[in-house]
Design a protein around this motif. Structure first.
Motif, PDB file in Angstrom:
ATOM      1  N   ASN A 170      37.318  31.262  38.624  1.00 56.65           N
ATOM      2  CA  ASN A 170      38.539  32.047  38.796  1.00 56.65           C
ATOM      3  C   ASN A 170      38.228  33.473  39.225  1.00 56.65           C
ATOM      4  O   ASN A 170      37.131  33.984  38.962  1.00 56.65           O
ATOM      5  CB  ASN A 170      39.327  32.060  37.482  1.00 56.65           C
ATOM      6  CG  ASN A 170      39.964  30.723  37.169  1.00 56.65           C
ATOM      7  OD1 ASN A 170      40.836  30.257  37.883  1.00 56.65           O
ATOM      8  ND2 ASN A 170      39.503  30.080  36.097  1.00 56.65           N
ATOM      9  N   PRO A 171      39.189  34.148  39.889  1.00 57.10           N
ATOM     10  CA  PRO A 171      38.990  35.559  40.238  1.00 57.10           C
ATOM     11  C   PRO A 171      38.631  36.377  38.998  1.00 57.10           C
ATOM     12  O   PRO A 171      39.047  36.060  37.881  1.00 57.10           O
ATOM     13  CB  PRO A 171      40.351  35.975  40.812  1.00 57.10           C
ATOM     14  CG  PRO A 171      40.946  34.700  41.325  1.00 57.10           C
ATOM     15  CD  PRO A 171      40.480  33.637  40.376  1.00 57.10           C
ATOM     16  N   TYR A 172      37.884  37.443  39.228  1.00 56.20           N
ATOM     17  CA  TYR A 172      37.331  38.241  38.124  1.00 56.20           C
ATOM     18  C   TYR A 172      37.792  39.691  38.290  1.00 56.20           C
ATOM     19  O   TYR A 172      37.593  40.295  39.346  1.00 56.20           O
ATOM     20  CB  TYR A 172      35.802  38.148  38.170  1.00 56.20           C
ATOM     21  CG  TYR A 172      35.069  38.729  36.999  1.00 56.20           C
ATOM     22  CD1 TYR A 172      34.562  37.909  35.990  1.00 56.20           C
ATOM     23  CD2 TYR A 172      34.849  40.102  36.890  1.00 56.20           C
ATOM     24  CE1 TYR A 172      33.864  38.431  34.919  1.00 56.20           C
ATOM     25  CE2 TYR A 172      34.149  40.641  35.821  1.00 56.20           C
ATOM     26  CZ  TYR A 172      33.659  39.802  34.831  1.00 56.20           C
ATOM     27  OH  TYR A 172      32.958  40.335  33.774  1.00 56.20           O
ATOM     28  N   PHE A 173      38.412  40.244  37.257  1.00 58.98           N
ATOM     29  CA  PHE A 173      38.851  41.638  37.283  1.00 58.98           C
ATOM     30  C   PHE A 173      37.764  42.524  36.682  1.00 58.98           C
ATOM     31  O   PHE A 173      37.247  42.254  35.603  1.00 58.98           O
ATOM     32  CB  PHE A 173      40.147  41.814  36.494  1.00 58.98           C
ATOM     33  CG  PHE A 173      41.377  41.341  37.225  1.00 58.98           C
ATOM     34  CD1 PHE A 173      42.053  42.196  38.082  1.00 58.98           C
ATOM     35  CD2 PHE A 173      41.846  40.054  37.063  1.00 58.98           C
ATOM     36  CE1 PHE A 173      43.193  41.774  38.759  1.00 58.98           C
ATOM     37  CE2 PHE A 173      42.980  39.615  37.734  1.00 58.98           C
ATOM     38  CZ  PHE A 173      43.656  40.481  38.592  1.00 58.98           C
ATOM     39  N   LEU A 174      37.430  43.590  37.412  1.00 56.55           N
ATOM     40  CA  LEU A 174      36.450  44.567  36.958  1.00 56.55           C
ATOM     41  C   LEU A 174      37.081  45.943  37.166  1.00 56.55           C
ATOM     42  O   LEU A 174      36.951  46.547  38.222  1.00 56.55           O
ATOM     43  CB  LEU A 174      35.150  44.421  37.752  1.00 56.55           C
ATOM     44  CG  LEU A 174      33.918  45.153  37.245  1.00 56.55           C
ATOM     45  CD1 LEU A 174      33.524  44.650  35.858  1.00 56.55           C
ATOM     46  CD2 LEU A 174      32.762  44.956  38.219  1.00 56.55           C
ATOM     47  N   LYS A 175      37.824  46.387  36.118  1.00 51.60           N
ATOM     48  CA  LYS A 175      38.639  47.605  36.202  1.00 51.60           C
ATOM     49  C   LYS A 175      39.647  47.449  37.338  1.00 51.60           C
ATOM     50  O   LYS A 175      40.429  46.517  37.343  1.00 51.60           O
ATOM     51  CB  LYS A 175      37.757  48.838  36.342  1.00 51.60           C
ATOM     52  CG  LYS A 175      36.850  49.075  35.131  1.00 51.60           C
ATOM     53  CD  LYS A 175      36.007  50.314  35.286  1.00 51.60           C
ATOM     54  CE  LYS A 175      35.124  50.534  34.071  1.00 51.60           C
ATOM     55  NZ  LYS A 175      34.257  51.723  34.213  1.00 51.60           N
ATOM     56  N   GLU A 176      39.602  48.355  38.347  1.00 55.47           N
ATOM     57  CA  GLU A 176      40.590  48.263  39.433  1.00 55.47           C
ATOM     58  C   GLU A 176      40.154  47.291  40.529  1.00 55.47           C
ATOM     59  O   GLU A 176      40.893  47.059  41.492  1.00 55.47           O
ATOM     60  CB  GLU A 176      40.842  49.646  40.054  1.00 55.47           C
ATOM     61  CG  GLU A 176      39.737  50.172  40.960  1.00 55.47           C
ATOM     62  CD  GLU A 176      38.588  50.808  40.185  1.00 55.47           C
ATOM     63  OE1 GLU A 176      37.693  51.376  40.845  1.00 55.47           O
ATOM     64  OE2 GLU A 176      38.587  50.755  38.937  1.00 55.47           O
ATOM     65  N   LEU A 177      38.970  46.707  40.392  1.00 59.62           N
ATOM     66  CA  LEU A 177      38.468  45.782  41.393  1.00 59.62           C
ATOM     67  C   LEU A 177      38.805  44.336  41.043  1.00 59.62           C
ATOM     68  O   LEU A 177      38.787  43.945  39.876  1.00 59.62           O
ATOM     69  CB  LEU A 177      36.950  45.922  41.535  1.00 59.62           C
ATOM     70  CG  LEU A 177      36.414  47.305  41.911  1.00 59.62           C
ATOM     71  CD1 LEU A 177      34.901  47.270  42.013  1.00 59.62           C
ATOM     72  CD2 LEU A 177      37.033  47.803  43.208  1.00 59.62           C
ATOM     73  N   VAL A 178      39.110  43.567  42.083  1.00 57.86           N
ATOM     74  CA  VAL A 178      39.292  42.122  41.934  1.00 57.86           C
ATOM     75  C   VAL A 178      38.188  41.436  42.731  1.00 57.86           C
ATOM     76  O   VAL A 178      38.023  41.700  43.925  1.00 57.86           O
ATOM     77  CB  VAL A 178      40.663  41.656  42.449  1.00 57.86           C
ATOM     78  CG1 VAL A 178      40.839  40.161  42.174  1.00 57.86           C
ATOM     79  CG2 VAL A 178      41.787  42.453  41.820  1.00 57.86           C
ATOM     80  N   LEU A 179      37.441  40.583  42.061  1.00 59.78           N
ATOM     81  CA  LEU A 179      36.374  39.845  42.721  1.00 59.78           C
ATOM     82  C   LEU A 179      36.852  38.409  42.933  1.00 59.78           C
ATOM     83  O   LEU A 179      37.002  37.639  41.979  1.00 59.78           O
ATOM     84  CB  LEU A 179      35.093  39.857  41.879  1.00 59.78           C
ATOM     85  CG  LEU A 179      34.230  41.116  41.923  1.00 59.78           C
ATOM     86  CD1 LEU A 179      34.986  42.333  41.378  1.00 59.78           C
ATOM     87  CD2 LEU A 179      32.954  40.920  41.125  1.00 59.78           C
ATOM     88  N   PHE A 180      37.152  38.086  44.185  1.00 64.00           N
ATOM     89  CA  PHE A 180      37.532  36.712  44.527  1.00 64.00           C
ATOM     90  C   PHE A 180      36.251  35.905  44.747  1.00 64.00           C
ATOM     91  O   PHE A 180      35.390  36.288  45.553  1.00 64.00           O
ATOM     92  CB  PHE A 180      38.386  36.684  45.792  1.00 64.00           C
ATOM     93  CG  PHE A 180      39.804  37.116  45.590  1.00 64.00           C
ATOM     94  CD1 PHE A 180      40.756  36.231  45.100  1.00 64.00           C
ATOM     95  CD2 PHE A 180      40.188  38.414  45.888  1.00 64.00           C
ATOM     96  CE1 PHE A 180      42.071  36.626  44.916  1.00 64.00           C
ATOM     97  CE2 PHE A 180      41.503  38.823  45.707  1.00 64.00           C
ATOM     98  CZ  PHE A 180      42.441  37.931  45.218  1.00 64.00           C
ATOM     99  N   LEU A 181      36.136  34.788  44.052  1.00 70.15           N
ATOM    100  CA  LEU A 181      34.969  33.921  44.135  1.00 70.15           C
ATOM    101  C   LEU A 181      35.349  32.746  45.022  1.00 70.15           C
ATOM    102  O   LEU A 181      35.983  31.802  44.579  1.00 70.15           O
ATOM    103  CB  LEU A 181      34.553  33.484  42.733  1.00 70.15           C
ATOM    104  CG  LEU A 181      34.488  34.665  41.732  1.00 70.15           C
ATOM    105  CD1 LEU A 181      34.214  34.167  40.333  1.00 70.15           C
ATOM    106  CD2 LEU A 181      33.451  35.682  42.169  1.00 70.15           C
ATOM    107  N   THR A 182      34.998  32.836  46.271  1.00 70.37           N
ATOM    108  CA  THR A 182      35.590  31.974  47.285  1.00 70.37           C
ATOM    109  C   THR A 182      35.019  30.559  47.297  1.00 70.37           C
ATOM    110  O   THR A 182      34.001  30.263  46.664  1.00 70.37           O
ATOM    111  CB  THR A 182      35.417  32.592  48.684  1.00 70.37           C
ATOM    112  OG1 THR A 182      34.036  32.487  49.069  1.00 70.37           O
ATOM    113  CG2 THR A 182      35.852  34.045  48.705  1.00 70.37           C
ATOM    114  N   LEU A 183      35.674  29.718  48.067  1.00 74.60           N
ATOM    115  CA  LEU A 183      35.287  28.313  48.175  1.00 74.60           C
ATOM    116  C   LEU A 183      34.209  28.088  49.230  1.00 74.60           C
ATOM    117  O   LEU A 183      33.757  26.957  49.414  1.00 74.60           O
ATOM    118  CB  LEU A 183      36.516  27.455  48.488  1.00 74.60           C
ATOM    119  CG  LEU A 183      37.671  27.568  47.486  1.00 74.60           C
ATOM    120  CD1 LEU A 183      38.841  26.700  47.927  1.00 74.60           C
ATOM    121  CD2 LEU A 183      37.225  27.201  46.081  1.00 74.60           C
TER     122      LEU A 183
END
Length: 333
Positions: A161-174
């Motif tokens: 699943n996407p990961y929130f790191l403070k104001e950043l969103v880390l999309f873990l793509t396919l």
């Protein structure tokens, strides 16, 4: 004579077929004892994700244990946060249920398959099955950001699943990338390649500890801190702590790495098919499909094998210091 030749040919073919279909399984030389069942669930596990599992009676199972609330029939569990349970309805809508069990659910009428989702405050991060990334407002349901990517040909069912790191969103793509988006400015900042295989290349795991990011696909692992490091392994399971990384491979190996992917040790268990790994205190625990718990020292120099009362087709969920399977669990703390 002709009939004899036919009979011999059929017999040889049958022997060849049976030989090819024979599956080798892990058989330990020594078993120290039985790893006893610690408790039971109200029903068997039918769906499992990294953050939660769903039981056959609709009850939710989180890392803290079974919750006395039900998810509707035929809903697919995506993710669980401190406040929301993220699911996909049979109509392919994203449906959010409050974790406190109230009736104030929220529905995003996408009418398209959702691969993964996460929530932080008013921001809903969604990864669709075609590899499209999007941010939505939880309150208004408005689209805030959208980015397309290469659609996958085939994916591993363990989708991160996407990961929130403070104001950043880390999309873990396919397709094996980490796409970093600023949720405040709604801008894509960077894309990092974890692996570049054509098939089954989605990211299956990611975590950040002490500003060191570790992510993996089924064929490789990335460590990202001051600089990037990558290594190729055929990965089944991975555990990451401040002390290091431990992973199991399709070759029946357990491998110990440093947080920056420096090789430390390896132990091979012939024909082992590992279904889960966890690091607790000073031990590494690897659960094997045929019903064995292998407890190793962190340096992999010593280990003990225990019998576990489980079937090879049981769905597995890793909780906080527990392995859950079927309708029961064992403790590893």
């Amino acid at each position: 004579m002709k009939l004899l030749k036919i009979a011999v040919s059929i017999g040889a073919a049958a022997l060849m077929f049976s030989g090819c279909s024979h599956k080798e399984v892990y058989k330990p030389e020594n078993v120290k004892g039985e790893w006893r069942t610690a408790g039971h669930l109200s029903s068997s596990i039918v769906q499992s994700s990294q953050s939660a599992a769903l039981l056959d009676n609709g009850h939710l199972l989180t890392k803290d244990g079974e919750k006395n609330m039900k998810i509707p029939d035929n809903y697919r569990l995506l993710n669980v946060s401190d406040t929301w349970i993220m699911t996909e309805s049979p109509e392919k809508n994203l449906v959010l249920f409050p974790e406190d069990g109230t009736d104030a659910k929220v529905t995003f009428e996408f009418k398209r398959t959702v691969a993964a989702a996460s929530i932080q405050d008013d921001t809903v991060a969604v990864l669709f099955a075609n590899n499209e990334m999007a941010l939505y407002s939880l309150e208004s349901k408005k689209l805030l950001f959208k980015e397309s990517a290469n659609a996958p040909i085939a994916v591993d069912s363990r989708i991160a699943n996407p990961y929130f790191l403070k104001e950043l969103v880390l999309f873990l793509t396919l397709d094996g990338k980490i796409v970093i988006v600023n949720s405040e400015t709604k801008q894509m900042l960077r894309s990092v390649v974890v692996s570049s295989d054509e098939y089954f290349n989605n990211i299956t795991y990611m975590n950040v500890i002490d500003n060191n990011l570790v992510a993996s696909t089924g064929s490789g692992v990335l460590a990202l801190a001051q600089k990037e490091a990558r290594e190729k392994y055929e990965i089944r399971n991975i555990a990451y702590t401040a002390d290091g990384i431990w992973l199991t491979t399709k070759q029946g190996e357990i491998i110990a790495l440093s947080p920056t992917l420096q090789y430390k040790a390896k132990k091979k268990f012939p024909f082992a098919h590992f279904v889960g790994i966890s690091v607790q205190n000073d031990r590494v625990y690897a659960l094997e499909q045929e019903g064995y718990m292998i407890a190793l020292t962190k340096d992999l120099l010593a280990h003990d094998v225990y019998d576990v009362d489980m079937d090879s087709d049981n769905k597995i969920f890793l909780g906080d210091g527990r392995f859950y399977f079927d309708d029961r669990y064992i403790n590893i703390k």
